[in-house]
Design a protein around this motif. Sequence first.
Motif, PDB file in Angstrom:
ATOM      1  N   VAL A 342       0.938  -1.208   0.234  1.00  0.00           N
ATOM      2  CA  VAL A 342      -0.173  -0.260  -0.135  1.00  0.00           C
ATOM      3  C   VAL A 342       0.857   1.300   0.067  1.00  0.00           C
ATOM      4  O   VAL A 342       2.042   1.194   0.292  1.00  0.00           O
ATOM      5  N   THR A 343       0.681   2.451  -0.297  1.00  0.00           N
ATOM      6  CA  THR A 343       1.201   3.739  -0.506  1.00  0.00           C
ATOM      7  C   THR A 343       0.320   4.708   0.055  1.00  0.00           C
ATOM      8  O   THR A 343      -0.703   4.645   0.397  1.00  0.00           O
ATOM      9  N   GLY A 344       1.035   5.681   0.127  1.00  0.00           N
ATOM     10  CA  GLY A 344       0.367   7.224   0.482  1.00  0.00           C
ATOM     11  C   GLY A 344       0.029   7.944  -0.722  1.00  0.00           C
ATOM     12  O   GLY A 344      -0.192   9.057  -0.847  1.00  0.00           O
ATOM     13  N   GLY A 345      -0.115   7.141  -1.890  1.00  0.00           N
ATOM     14  CA  GLY A 345      -0.456   7.702  -3.259  1.00  0.00           C
ATOM     15  C   GLY A 345      -1.752   8.105  -3.718  1.00  0.00           C
ATOM     16  O   GLY A 345      -2.807   7.641  -2.623  1.00  0.00           O
ATOM     17  N   ARG A 346      -2.017   8.999  -4.581  1.00  0.00           N
ATOM     18  CA  ARG A 346      -3.731   9.224  -4.810  1.00  0.00           C
ATOM     19  C   ARG A 346      -4.238   8.343  -5.801  1.00  0.00           C
ATOM     20  O   ARG A 346      -3.333   7.289  -6.286  1.00  0.00           O
ATOM     21  N   GLU A 351      -4.143  13.103 -10.262  1.00  0.00           N
ATOM     22  CA  GLU A 351      -4.298  13.704  -9.099  1.00  0.00           C
ATOM     23  C   GLU A 351      -3.130  13.693  -8.110  1.00  0.00           C
ATOM     24  O   GLU A 351      -2.742  14.600  -7.405  1.00  0.00           O
ATOM     25  N   GLN A 352      -2.399  12.652  -8.290  1.00  0.00           N
ATOM     26  CA  GLN A 352      -0.957  12.821  -7.886  1.00  0.00           C
ATOM     27  C   GLN A 352      -0.117  13.811  -8.212  1.00  0.00           C
ATOM     28  O   GLN A 352       0.545  14.297  -7.422  1.00  0.00           O
ATOM     29  N   LYS A 353      -0.178  13.948  -9.689  1.00  0.00           N
ATOM     30  CA  LYS A 353       0.450  15.125 -10.134  1.00  0.00           C
ATOM     31  C   LYS A 353      -0.013  16.636  -9.693  1.00  0.00           C
ATOM     32  O   LYS A 353       0.953  17.696  -9.156  1.00  0.00           O
ATOM     33  N   ILE A 361       2.343   8.435   5.582  1.00  0.00           N
ATOM     34  CA  ILE A 361       1.432   7.385   5.632  1.00  0.00           C
ATOM     35  C   ILE A 361       2.113   6.250   4.769  1.00  0.00           C
ATOM     36  O   ILE A 361       1.294   5.326   4.690  1.00  0.00           O
ATOM     37  N   CYS A 362       2.990   6.279   4.171  1.00  0.00           N
ATOM     38  CA  CYS A 362       3.234   5.511   3.063  1.00  0.00           C
ATOM     39  C   CYS A 362       4.308   4.380   3.424  1.00  0.00           C
ATOM     40  O   CYS A 362       5.682   4.800   3.735  1.00  0.00           O
ATOM     41  N   PRO A 363       4.285   2.995   3.734  1.00  0.00           N
ATOM     42  CA  PRO A 363       5.073   2.088   3.984  1.00  0.00           C
ATOM     43  C   PRO A 363       6.311   1.937   2.792  1.00  0.00           C
ATOM     44  O   PRO A 363       7.439   1.681   3.351  1.00  0.00           O
ATOM     45  N   VAL A 364       5.991   2.462   1.598  1.00  0.00           N
ATOM     46  CA  VAL A 364       7.263   2.496   0.884  1.00  0.00           C
ATOM     47  C   VAL A 364       8.088   3.543   1.162  1.00  0.00           C
ATOM     48  O   VAL A 364       9.377   3.369   0.951  1.00  0.00           O
ATOM     49  N   PHE A 365       7.526   4.876   1.622  1.00  0.00           N
ATOM     50  CA  PHE A 365       8.589   5.606   1.766  1.00  0.00           C
ATOM     51  C   PHE A 365       9.567   5.265   3.026  1.00  0.00           C
ATOM     52  O   PHE A 365      10.567   5.660   3.097  1.00  0.00           O
ATOM     53  N   GLU A 366       8.650   4.623   3.883  1.00  0.00           N
ATOM     54  CA  GLU A 366       9.654   4.157   5.193  1.00  0.00           C
ATOM     55  C   GLU A 366      10.648   3.166   4.559  1.00  0.00           C
ATOM     56  O   GLU A 366      11.709   3.178   5.205  1.00  0.00           O
ATOM     57  N   GLU A 384       9.779  15.114  -3.688  1.00  0.00           N
ATOM     58  CA  GLU A 384       9.417  14.727  -5.090  1.00  0.00           C
ATOM     59  C   GLU A 384       7.748  14.112  -4.929  1.00  0.00           C
ATOM     60  O   GLU A 384       7.054  14.415  -5.651  1.00  0.00           O
ATOM     61  N   CYS A 385       7.583  13.346  -3.667  1.00  0.00           N
ATOM     62  CA  CYS A 385       6.343  12.770  -3.517  1.00  0.00           C
ATOM     63  C   CYS A 385       5.345  13.882  -3.116  1.00  0.00           C
ATOM     64  O   CYS A 385       4.249  13.905  -3.902  1.00  0.00           O
ATOM     65  N   ILE A 386       5.593  14.835  -2.182  1.00  0.00           N
ATOM     66  CA  ILE A 386       4.616  15.872  -1.762  1.00  0.00           C
ATOM     67  C   ILE A 386       4.406  16.801  -2.981  1.00  0.00           C
ATOM     68  O   ILE A 386       3.608  17.293  -3.026  1.00  0.00           O
ATOM     69  N   VAL A 389       5.790  14.923  -8.007  1.00  0.00           N
ATOM     70  CA  VAL A 389       6.713  14.740  -9.185  1.00  0.00           C
ATOM     71  C   VAL A 389       7.078  13.320  -9.102  1.00  0.00           C
ATOM     72  O   VAL A 389       7.331  12.705 -10.417  1.00  0.00           O
ATOM     73  N   ARG A 390       6.886  12.574  -8.184  1.00  0.00           N
ATOM     74  CA  ARG A 390       7.135  11.188  -7.975  1.00  0.00           C
ATOM     75  C   ARG A 390       6.002  10.560  -8.170  1.00  0.00           C
ATOM     76  O   ARG A 390       5.062  10.775  -7.423  1.00  0.00           O
ATOM     77  N   MET A 391       5.983   9.502  -9.065  1.00  0.00           N
ATOM     78  CA  MET A 391       4.588   8.573  -9.131  1.00  0.00           C
ATOM     79  C   MET A 391       4.919   7.276  -8.312  1.00  0.00           C
ATOM     80  O   MET A 391       6.138   6.784  -8.341  1.00  0.00           O
ATOM     81  N   CYS A 392       4.058   6.532  -7.852  1.00  0.00           N
ATOM     82  CA  CYS A 392       4.258   5.481  -6.812  1.00  0.00           C
ATOM     83  C   CYS A 392       4.643   4.389  -7.646  1.00  0.00           C
ATOM     84  O   CYS A 392       5.536   3.663  -7.108  1.00  0.00           O
ATOM     85  N   GLY A 393       4.361   3.988  -8.876  1.00  0.00           N
ATOM     86  CA  GLY A 393       4.965   2.799  -9.767  1.00  0.00           C
ATOM     87  C   GLY A 393       6.574   2.982  -9.742  1.00  0.00           C
ATOM     88  O   GLY A 393       7.076   2.040  -9.248  1.00  0.00           O
ATOM     89  N   ALA A 394       6.891   3.934 -10.157  1.00  0.00           N
ATOM     90  CA  ALA A 394       8.463   4.339 -10.459  1.00  0.00           C
ATOM     91  C   ALA A 394       9.154   4.212  -9.023  1.00  0.00           C
ATOM     92  O   ALA A 394      10.360   3.856  -8.770  1.00  0.00           O
ATOM     93  N   CYS A 395       8.316   4.867  -8.083  1.00  0.00           N
ATOM     94  CA  CYS A 395       9.022   5.100  -6.612  1.00  0.00           C
ATOM     95  C   CYS A 395       9.046   3.627  -6.063  1.00  0.00           C
ATOM     96  O   CYS A 395      10.157   3.160  -5.247  1.00  0.00           O
ATOM     97  N   LYS A 396       8.197   2.688  -6.265  1.00  0.00           N
ATOM     98  CA  LYS A 396       8.029   1.348  -5.820  1.00  0.00           C
ATOM     99  C   LYS A 396       9.599   0.718  -6.547  1.00  0.00           C
ATOM    100  O   LYS A 396      10.147   0.042  -5.733  1.00  0.00           O
TER     101      LYS A 396
HETATM  102  S1  SF4 Z   1       5.614   8.459  -4.663  1.00  0.00           S
HETATM  103 FE1  SF4 Z   1       6.606   6.859  -3.205  1.00  0.00          FE
HETATM  104  S2  SF4 Z   1       6.711   7.870  -1.298  1.00  0.00           S
HETATM  105 FE2  SF4 Z   1       5.355   8.933  -2.508  1.00  0.00          FE
HETATM  106  S3  SF4 Z   1       3.088   7.954  -1.677  1.00  0.00           S
HETATM  107 FE3  SF4 Z   1       3.888   6.895  -3.690  1.00  0.00          FE
HETATM  108  S4  SF4 Z   1       5.145   5.211  -3.016  1.00  0.00           S
HETATM  109 FE4  SF4 Z   1       4.832   6.433  -1.192  1.00  0.00          FE
END
Ligand code: SF4
Length: 430
Positions: A342-346, A351-353, A361-366, A384-386, A389-396
Amino acid sequence: MINPWSSSQYFDYEKLIREFGIDKPNDYFDYFMFRRKLIFGQRGLDYLEYAIKNGMEFNAMTGLMPSGHMHLGNKLTIDQIIYFQSLGAEVYIAVADLESYATRGISFERAREIAINEYIANYISMGLKPCKIYFQSENFDTQSLAFILSNGTNMNELKAIYGLTDSSSMLHVNSPIIQAADVLHTQMRHLGGPKPTIVPVGVDQDPHIRLMRDLAKRLRIYSIKPDHGKISIFIKGTDNPERYINEAMEELSSKGYECSPNYEYRAIYIKNSKEEERIKIDMILARLEGKFNEYTFIEPSATFQKLETGLRGGKMSSSVPDSLISLNDSPADATRKIKHAVTGGRQTVEEQKKLGGNPDICPVFELYKYHSSDDKYVSRVYEECIGGVRMCGACKSEAAQNISKFLKNLAEKKDESLRKMDDYLIKRSS
Ligand code: SF4
């Protein structure tokens, strides 16, 4: 009530600090877990700071339960142990094979195999230098000390600390005493005597820390008390207080302190002391007391680390294998688990952009925050996340690459680490 056997999670760390009298760390320790407030609380860390500043010896202590596999959540304690070792700590690690036998039915032989292959080899690969690792079932010091310590507590106290009831298992009664003995035995006379001892733990272990600190205090003859801006000393539990008053006065006078005794009140008032000298005076007296009281201990210090969230949200649990990354996982397995986290993504990329994600609240960020020591890199991921600029797929994918690299490195070093085992395991005590 917090206790080590509860399955609840505690995320309101500020509340814990307020309600349980845990102190916040200061900024003396320049380590990423302190800088990022992953270590959110401490007890008695000023003793460690004092020892380091004054070039004195100190210990770092932890334990491992030999069952299952080590995972990323367990790694944080060892990261800290390695950090304290780099500052000069003598490291002790207890393998809780008595506990794994009692609670999981794991034989001592099997516990040994698990401890060596699943835990200690990883510790060495992660950078732990030679230290003192022992098995509870073979350590006579801890067993005899547990017996001595059990005389210093009673059921009412254990009920109050742990919420035990009349129907609680005797294991839950014995276990805290054995853990206290594991920590305190590192200060026994033949191991160098009383020394500051740091124990990094999760907050669920705080009841153990409180109990072992109290037990250490109870066994002391000299009790140090701040007294109107100065320090006073009281003599406990002896029918010959004069002797201990005179010994302490002689020692403190040799260090420049002006002492005035009160034999009736079993006390010494130090006229030219300041409250801030509490640790210095306690250390002087602990070393003196260690010569005639075999069970002289300095109250252990503790750091409390935040609990890493499971990849599925909530707690990491070995009963939900996809909630955690085992250090035995192949890079492919770890990548699969991270991709399903799970992530803290939209809801949508648009929406994320527009709104950005929520790394808090994102376990991936942890995975970045808890397992990368590069502050700039972790800050960049956060921004980048807030910032959308950063999308969850690439971030994972990026997090999976980082963790895979770490796991691959551990696997490559494993054989070499196993060959070094004799430099770490201490032999059975007689
Ligand atoms: S971009 Fe990365 S840190 Fe941000 S919510 Fe998505 S997975 Fe989590």
